[in-house]
Design an enzyme around this catalytic site. Structure first.
Site, PDB file in Angstrom:
ATOM      1  N   SER A 160      34.275 -21.095 -29.907  1.00 34.55           N
ATOM      2  CA  SER A 160      35.425 -21.674 -29.214  1.00 34.55           C
ATOM      3  C   SER A 160      36.327 -20.580 -28.678  1.00 34.55           C
ATOM      4  O   SER A 160      36.635 -19.610 -29.362  1.00 34.55           O
ATOM      5  CB  SER A 160      36.248 -22.547 -30.152  1.00 34.55           C
ATOM      6  OG  SER A 160      35.706 -23.820 -30.252  1.00 34.55           O
TER       7      SER A 160
ATOM      8  N   ASP B   8      44.007 -27.910 -25.280  1.00 33.41           N
ATOM      9  CA  ASP B   8      43.430 -27.043 -26.302  1.00 33.41           C
ATOM     10  C   ASP B   8      43.263 -25.602 -25.820  1.00 33.41           C
ATOM     11  O   ASP B   8      42.237 -24.958 -26.071  1.00 33.41           O
ATOM     12  CB  ASP B   8      42.092 -27.584 -26.794  1.00 33.41           C
ATOM     13  CG  ASP B   8      41.671 -26.922 -28.104  1.00 33.41           C
ATOM     14  OD1 ASP B   8      42.538 -26.755 -28.980  1.00 33.41           O
ATOM     15  OD2 ASP B   8      40.491 -26.538 -28.236  1.00 33.41           O
TER      16      ASP B   8
ATOM     17  N   HIS C 238      43.075 -24.779 -31.190  1.00 35.77           N
ATOM     18  CA  HIS C 238      42.552 -25.069 -32.523  1.00 35.77           C
ATOM     19  C   HIS C 238      42.051 -23.828 -33.236  1.00 35.77           C
ATOM     20  O   HIS C 238      41.921 -23.827 -34.462  1.00 35.77           O
ATOM     21  CB  HIS C 238      41.474 -26.161 -32.464  1.00 35.77           C
ATOM     22  CG  HIS C 238      40.135 -25.734 -31.955  1.00 35.77           C
ATOM     23  ND1 HIS C 238      39.747 -25.890 -30.648  1.00 35.77           N
ATOM     24  CD2 HIS C 238      39.077 -25.174 -32.589  1.00 35.77           C
ATOM     25  CE1 HIS C 238      38.503 -25.460 -30.498  1.00 35.77           C
ATOM     26  NE2 HIS C 238      38.078 -25.013 -31.663  1.00 35.77           N
TER      27      HIS C 238
END
Length: 483
Positions: free
Chosen positions: A331, A218, A183
């Site tokens: 992230s 992810d 992402h």
């Protein structure tokens, strides 16, 4: 950097006696006994939270259910679900283009004076590497962990015609392979060719290209152009973690590079379900479980902005839970242990609140999630070798057993099996309740899906299930999830 090598500054450099080795938790790694899975029914919805997103169309998060649900496919492409925690308070799970650790001081031995004797200035190394040491006579363990880890963590900027955002990454090789989140580099599925710029901890800037993405877990691997002499992270064995172990998170929350925070392992054998616009549609559907047809969760993009609608689905992943302070922009960053070795890649946070998002609700509440290093290692190795990673497929429709009428046991309730699939070949039938997978508890459908997906196609696994009140076991060879 083991404790046995850390001198005590109060004893003129005399080494601290080594502590006894930690007991093995008994949980097996993904290559042996599978990934961590949930030890309790999971509740919460989810959304990705991108560093400092500027613009672009993105989808709302999709929650998951503590209420009775229609059977789910183990391929897990639900559109929406609802979640309750305790007395009904909504907790949202954010996939963070940012994650870092909560501040809960690191105990243990202190880093000795000699570590910084060669450099008594305010920075341990050159350029923008910011391990600031104003009092080298009184540094602690966290300072040493930061000094080891920071050179292996980078800040990633992704931009496209639809917008931009920042995230973090971890160096895998000296020539510039980097692991981060899908992402981060796709702006949550909005762009397949975002321009990537990567800044190392010491201020070097590189262009980068995507080697491969794995939206199912992810994870993504990118490659820096013209890089050499970088400092790769050292991997730890995440299957040997204990609850209460020290964690240190490193990344770039809100674009603030070289940020270091500390915490502990809050829970193991956890799994979460997160809405993702990057996940491919597997073609298998399940009934929406949203409130009045609307998801109570929204994507958050770093500064509290809400964007877009129409998430294509959700993913279920096995995670380490930590009280590390997780904020947008971390992230893809590193979660390391008390020796500075990688135990996980930060991926998500939980936030209090429901459908409306604000900057006050989008930050850390002390519940963060990281993809275990053993899973990261398998997936990134496959991406570097083949450009993509494989994932297991059980070949069964599953739901939450606890939600079924007259249920007496929590687990993943099988409602249907695919003819010739892995579950059918292992002798599983509709009505069976899976309660354990590769030695870790299964409390709901999310747990089982996360564990199955953590393994490669063709992997062998053992499971425990209940049929007609009797506990039985079976061995299964997983099929392959296809897009």
């Amino acid at each position: 950097m083991s404790d046995s090598n850390i001198p005590d500054p109060n004893t003129s450099g005399a080494p601290v006696p080594p502590r006894p080795p930690l007991p093995d938790s008994g949980a097996a790694g993904p290559s042996a006994a599978g990934p961590q899975a949930s030890g309790a029914p999971h509740a919460g919805g989810g959304w990705f939270s991108h560093g400092s997103q500027a613009s672009g169309q993105h989808a709302p998060g999709t929650s998951f259910s503590g209420q009775p649900t229609a059977p789910q496919s183990d391929a897990h492409a639900p559109r929406a679900a609802e979640a309750k925690v305790g007395s009904g308070k909504i907790v949202a799970v954010l996939v963070a283009a940012a994650i870092v650790g909560a501040v809960s001081g690191l105990g243990g031995a202190a880093i000795g004076n000699d570590m910084f004797a060669a450099n008594s200035s305010t920075s341990v190394s050159r350029g923008s590497t910011t391990v600031t040491v104003n009092d080298p006579d009184n540094v602690n363990q966290t300072t040493g962990i930061a000094a080891k880890t920071l050179p292996s963590v980078v800040t990633i900027s992704a931009t496209s015609s639809d917008g931009g955002g920042t995230g973090s990454g971890v160096i895998l090789s000296s020539d510039g392979y980097i692991v981060t989140n899908t992402h981060v580099v796709t702006l949550d599925g909005a762009s397949s060719d975002a321009a990537l710029r990567v800044t190392t901890s010491d201020g070097r800037v590189y262009d980068a290209k995507i080697v491969g993405t794995d939206p199912i877990y992810d994870l993504a691997v990118i490659k820096l152009t013209g890089a050499s002499g970088l400092t790769p992270i050292t991997f730890a064995d995440s299957s040997k973690l204990n609850v209460g172990d020290t964690t240190v998170a490193v990344g770039a929350p809100l674009g603030l590079s070289n940020t270091v925070t500390t915490g502990i392992v809050s829970a193991l054998n956890r799994s979460i379900q997160i809405a993702s616009s990057a996940v491919p549609d597997s073609g298998e559907q399940q009934q929406d479980q949203g409130q009045n047809g609307e998801s109570p969760f929204q994507f958050d993009f770093g500064q509290g902005q809400e964007r877009g609608s129409g998430s294509s689905g959700t993913i279920s992943i096995a995670v380490i839970q930590t009280d590390a302070a997780i904020n947008p922009g971390n992230s893809g960053g590193a979660l390391v242990d008390d020796t500075g070795d990688l135990i996980g890649i930060n991926v998500a946070i939980a936030t209090a609140g429901g459908g409306s998002s604000s900057s006050s609700e989008a930050g850390s509440i002390g519940v963060g999630f990281s993809i275990p290093s053993n899973i990261v290692k398998r997936v990134t190795d496959e991406i570097i070798a083949d450009g993509s990673a494989s994932h297991g497929l059980l070949g069964a429709m599953v739901g939450n057993a606890a939600d079924a009428e007259n249920s007496t046991v929590a687990g993943a309730l099988i409602s249907d099996v695919t003819s010739g699939g892995a579950a059918a070949q292992a002798g599983l039938k509709a009505g069976d309740v899976v309660t354990e997978f590769n030695g870790v508890p299964v409390r709901d459908a999310t747990d089982l899906t996360a564990q199955v997906r953590a393994l490669a196609a063709g992997a062998k696994a053992s499971l425990v299930y209940v049929r007609d009140g009797k506990t039985q076991s079976a061995d299964v060879t997983l099929g392959e999830l296809t897009e």
